[in-house]
Design a protein around this motif. Structure first.
Motif, PDB file in Angstrom:
ATOM      1  N   LEU A  12      42.845  46.192  41.589  1.00  0.00           N
ATOM      2  CA  LEU A  12      42.178  45.959  40.314  1.00  0.00           C
ATOM      3  C   LEU A  12      40.971  45.031  40.508  1.00  0.00           C
ATOM      4  CD1 LEU A  12      42.666  46.924  37.416  1.00  0.00           C
ATOM      5  CD2 LEU A  12      43.885  44.787  37.005  1.00  0.00           C
ATOM      6  N   ILE A  13      41.141  43.990  41.288  1.00  0.00           N
ATOM      7  CA  ILE A  13      40.034  43.073  41.585  1.00  0.00           C
ATOM      8  C   ILE A  13      38.923  43.809  42.321  1.00  0.00           C
ATOM      9  CG2 ILE A  13      39.374  41.066  42.987  1.00  0.00           C
ATOM     10  CD1 ILE A  13      42.225  39.929  42.218  1.00  0.00           C
ATOM     11  N   GLU A  14      39.281  44.631  43.279  1.00  0.00           N
ATOM     12  CA  GLU A  14      38.274  45.400  44.025  1.00  0.00           C
ATOM     13  C   GLU A  14      37.524  46.345  43.093  1.00  0.00           C
ATOM     14  OE1 GLU A  14      35.714  46.424  46.849  1.00  0.00           O
ATOM     15  OE2 GLU A  14      37.152  44.781  47.000  1.00  0.00           O
ATOM     16  N   ALA A  15      38.219  46.956  42.156  1.00  0.00           N
ATOM     17  CA  ALA A  15      37.562  47.847  41.191  1.00  0.00           C
ATOM     18  C   ALA A  15      36.580  47.058  40.322  1.00  0.00           C
ATOM     19  CB  ALA A  15      38.602  48.560  40.329  1.00  0.00           C
ATOM     20  N   ALA A  16      36.947  45.842  39.922  1.00  0.00           N
ATOM     21  CA  ALA A  16      36.039  44.995  39.140  1.00  0.00           C
ATOM     22  C   ALA A  16      34.815  44.617  39.964  1.00  0.00           C
ATOM     23  CB  ALA A  16      36.766  43.745  38.646  1.00  0.00           C
ATOM     24  N   LYS A  17      35.025  44.277  41.222  1.00  0.00           N
ATOM     25  CA  LYS A  17      33.904  43.937  42.098  1.00  0.00           C
ATOM     26  C   LYS A  17      32.971  45.133  42.275  1.00  0.00           C
ATOM     27  CE  LYS A  17      34.834  41.444  45.790  1.00  0.00           C
ATOM     28  NZ  LYS A  17      35.537  40.995  47.027  1.00  0.00           N
ATOM     29  N   GLN A  18      33.550  46.315  42.466  1.00  0.00           N
ATOM     30  CA  GLN A  18      32.737  47.524  42.609  1.00  0.00           C
ATOM     31  C   GLN A  18      31.958  47.829  41.331  1.00  0.00           C
ATOM     32  OE1 GLN A  18      32.073  49.538  45.340  1.00  0.00           O
ATOM     33  NE2 GLN A  18      33.056  47.839  46.415  1.00  0.00           N
ATOM     34  N   ALA A  19      32.564  47.543  40.184  1.00  0.00           N
ATOM     35  CA  ALA A  19      31.918  47.818  38.898  1.00  0.00           C
ATOM     36  C   ALA A  19      30.660  46.979  38.703  1.00  0.00           C
ATOM     37  CB  ALA A  19      32.905  47.595  37.751  1.00  0.00           C
ATOM     38  N   ALA A  23      34.382  44.611  35.199  1.00  0.00           N
ATOM     39  CA  ALA A  23      35.754  44.454  34.706  1.00  0.00           C
ATOM     40  C   ALA A  23      36.525  45.716  35.033  1.00  0.00           C
ATOM     41  CB  ALA A  23      35.764  44.213  33.198  1.00  0.00           C
ATOM     42  N   ALA A  24      37.800  45.561  35.307  1.00  0.00           N
ATOM     43  CA  ALA A  24      38.677  46.705  35.572  1.00  0.00           C
ATOM     44  C   ALA A  24      39.986  46.494  34.827  1.00  0.00           C
ATOM     45  CB  ALA A  24      38.934  46.847  37.067  1.00  0.00           C
TER      46      ALA A  24
END
Length: 159
Positions: free
Chosen positions: A25-32, A47-48
């Motif tokens: 989830l953190i990685e998805a937020a960083k990618q976003a 944010a994810a």
């Protein structure tokens, strides 16, 4: 005179201490953050959301020259989830910010408007939302937006 003291419990983790789900989830937020439109502030927030069905929804901040017409990453993600998955409870949200060539050293927290929207989501789904606030130096975790929004205004005030 009477005083009321409010306290907030915040857990602080290193990334390696997070569960695999939290790390994703953190990685998805960083990618976003990469898709944020932040040409005015250059402060890119991602944010994810993790939904009850396992779906991960991302959002990012979208600025506008006609300030305050833009919107924050958290609200972008929550409103997309509400519009497209209205029957799915939001389990958790991760937030990360990229600025000056890297991720922030201080945690990025939801703004007041986003806190209110997250409170509404908790009320709507009758379930707390875990909030993971990322920085390169650690992750702050609270188990409900109520921890970040004490003395909040909610639906019970409208009755």
């Amino acid at each position: 005179m009477k005083e009321i003291n409010l306290t907030t419990k915040i857990s602080v983790y290193l990334l390696e201490e997070c569960t695999e789900t939290e790390k994703k989830l953190i990685e998805a937020a960083k990618q976003a953050t990469k898709n944020a439109y932040a040409r005015y502030s250059n402060f890119k927030v991602g944010a994810a959301l993790l939904l009850e069905n396992g779906e991960v929804i991302t959002g990012n901040n979208q600025e506008n020259a006609a300030y305050p017409s833009g919107t924050c990453a958290e609200r972008t993600a929550v409103f997309f989830a509400n519009a497209n998955y209205p029957d799915q409870t939001i389990i958790a949200i991760a937030v990360a910010a990229h600025h000056n060539g890297g991720f922030t050293k201080d945690v990025v927290t939801p703004c007041g408007a986003c806190r209110q929207v997250l409170l509404e989501a908790e009320t709507r789904y009758k379930a707390p939302i875990k909030i993971l606030m990322y920085s390169d130096d650690g992750i702050y975790v609270v188990n409900s937006i109520k921890s970040l929004l004490p003395l909040s205004f909610g639906d019970e005030m409208l009755k």
